[in-house]
Design an enzyme around this catalytic site. Sequence first.
Site, mmCIF file in Angstrom:
data_model
loop_
_atom_site.group_PDB
_atom_site.id
_atom_site.type_symbol
_atom_site.label_atom_id
_atom_site.label_comp_id
_atom_site.label_asym_id
_atom_site.label_seq_id
_atom_site.Cartn_x
_atom_site.Cartn_y
_atom_site.Cartn_z
ATOM 1 N N HIS A 124 74.002 74.879 -46.355
ATOM 2 C CA HIS A 124 72.781 74.253 -46.854
ATOM 3 C C HIS A 124 71.786 73.946 -45.746
ATOM 4 C CE1 HIS A 124 74.699 73.623 -50.887
ATOM 5 N NE2 HIS A 124 73.518 74.126 -51.152
ATOM 6 N N ASP A 156 71.528 62.451 -50.714
ATOM 7 C CA ASP A 156 70.992 62.574 -52.075
ATOM 8 C C ASP A 156 71.744 63.645 -52.861
ATOM 9 O OD1 ASP A 156 69.161 60.776 -51.243
ATOM 10 O OD2 ASP A 156 67.499 62.178 -51.077
ATOM 11 N N GLU A 194 64.666 54.370 -51.637
ATOM 12 C CA GLU A 194 63.994 55.569 -51.128
ATOM 13 C C GLU A 194 62.546 55.522 -51.621
ATOM 14 O OE1 GLU A 194 65.779 59.388 -51.383
ATOM 15 O OE2 GLU A 194 67.664 58.754 -50.449
#
Length: 519
Positions: free
Chosen positions: A84, A151, A265
């Site tokens: 990723h 997240d 956030e």
Amino acid sequence: ELLRSSMASAGGGLPHDLFSLGIASRICTDRNSTARASTDFGHMFEATPEAVLLPATPADIADLIRFSASSPAPFPVAALGKGHSGRGQTLAPGGVVVDMRALGRRCGGAARVNVSAAGAQPYIDAGGEQLWADVLRAALEHGLAPRVCTDYLHLTVGGTLSNAGIGGQAFRHGPQITNVQELDVITGTGEMVTCSRANNSELFFAVLGGLGQFGVITRARIWLEPAPKRVRWVRLAYSSVATFTKDQELLISDRASESGFDYVEGQVVFKRTLFEGPKSTQFFSSADVTKLAGLASQYGLSTVYFIEGGMYYNEDATTLVDQKMEALLRQLSFEPGFVFAKDVAYVQFLDRVCEEERVLRSAGVWDVPHPWLNLFIPRSRILDFDAGVFKGIFRDANPAGLILMYPMNKDRWDDRMTTVTPNDDVFYNVALLWSALSVNDVEQLHRDNKAVIAFCEKTGIEYKQYLPRHASQDGWLQHFGVKWSKIIELKAKYDPQTILSPGQRMFPSFADAATRAVA
Ligand SMILES: Cc1cc2nc3c(=O)[nH]c(=O)nc-3n(C[C@H](O)[C@H](O)[C@H](O)COP(=O)(O)OP(=O)(O)OC[C@H]3O[C@@H](n4cnc5c(N)ncnc54)[C@H](O)[C@@H]3O)c2cc1C
């Protein structure tokens, strides 16, 4: 061309003796295996390795690295978590990619996650290849959870610990790297070392945030805390960036710690996205989007800001959480009436990006180039950054993607670790998470990202890249600042042949010449 020619000779460039080692049967040189390891989530760079190792045990990785390090012509070795990364960080042209996920699949069924729930400080021992989703699942069986989650949970333990691992709980607990007690690491000489703050501490601090440069993490002991059952999940809209950041900073301060959110956030949304983007999202209904578009029009705003907060609770404390939420919201200065709330199970909250992934995949826009730029911006310059970037560079643009902007407390980070952060006591994570839907988009977003960096440099904003990529060693020198000489010293000690993670392009190697930009 480069890609095709190196694929045709896959395996051929490695020393022949490698294929007489005990691990030979786990080294794949076929076109499918090497092609799969030749790019990443960013789809911005590609380079084909000569081979892919599917390790059955950590000792297999040590054998491979030891072989390369002692060879007259050492070859690069890169650990691949879930791939990723955005900018070729997992690539190993001319070398071997170690598919870490194979460890979990091939360990003869032995569990690579073990929870210790007894004692004052519960923890989990997790293989470096484990996904945070699996770590969470195993911990929840004991009523526990990691203190800080990214997240997105489909990232590996070794991959995020090599960067920092940040999310909405980091303001309180620090990044994931500061919530680790012990590591098993294989260094660039093939030595298997257990390290912690007390034992082999130099290697421990080097590897955490170490961008894969000093060793491969095969196990991490991660601190856990009691898991709540549910989350009150809210988004609060702001028209003014000054009010938005003031409230965010209040929410992450010790003053609000007990009475406030457990997760903080924030997002920046362009007005045009509200008009031209999806009519509804996982969080907002179409009526909400219409209401927000009205807010933007009413004030002539180019951007709307959202604080995203999560308050944890258990079912027996429903009334209490309502009271706590009410009291907290009274202290904040969001646009009156612009509170959007959901009540969800804790797991659903933590795994929310998985739902976004499902939507993006079904729309065919998950596997597109992602020219992401992640910056840490000091609190003292965040308003300048907003003025120059969101209201300047992007004033007339509306790129596809997501913009995160949220503050963290520097005192929750450990400066002995390799990750670098700005000097202010509070700094913001500003994540420009673009999706390029066409070739033109890729070029434009490259230009935009460059303009953002140029703006920071011209105006003296002391930014640091998160998930960094620098094209030259000068860039890395600037990135690490006073830590750079220590980085060189550590590299010489733990990976003297500069074998590990060449895709970071921190130390010159064969990989530099063989990696090409594709987007
Ligand atoms: C959709 C999405 C959401 C994200 N959300 C967040 C977020 O909320 N917070 C956050 O902090 N990051 C986030 N990230 C970024 C993520 O942390 C990085 O991409 C990171 O690289 C982890 O991905 P990975 O496990 O696939 O590692 P990879 O991309 O496979 O590897 C990353 C680097 O670490 C090295 N590496 C991998 N495994 C090991 C190991 N076991 N030992 C040593 N080195 C290793 C690799 O060689 C490479 O250099 C997100 C990424 C995506 C795509």
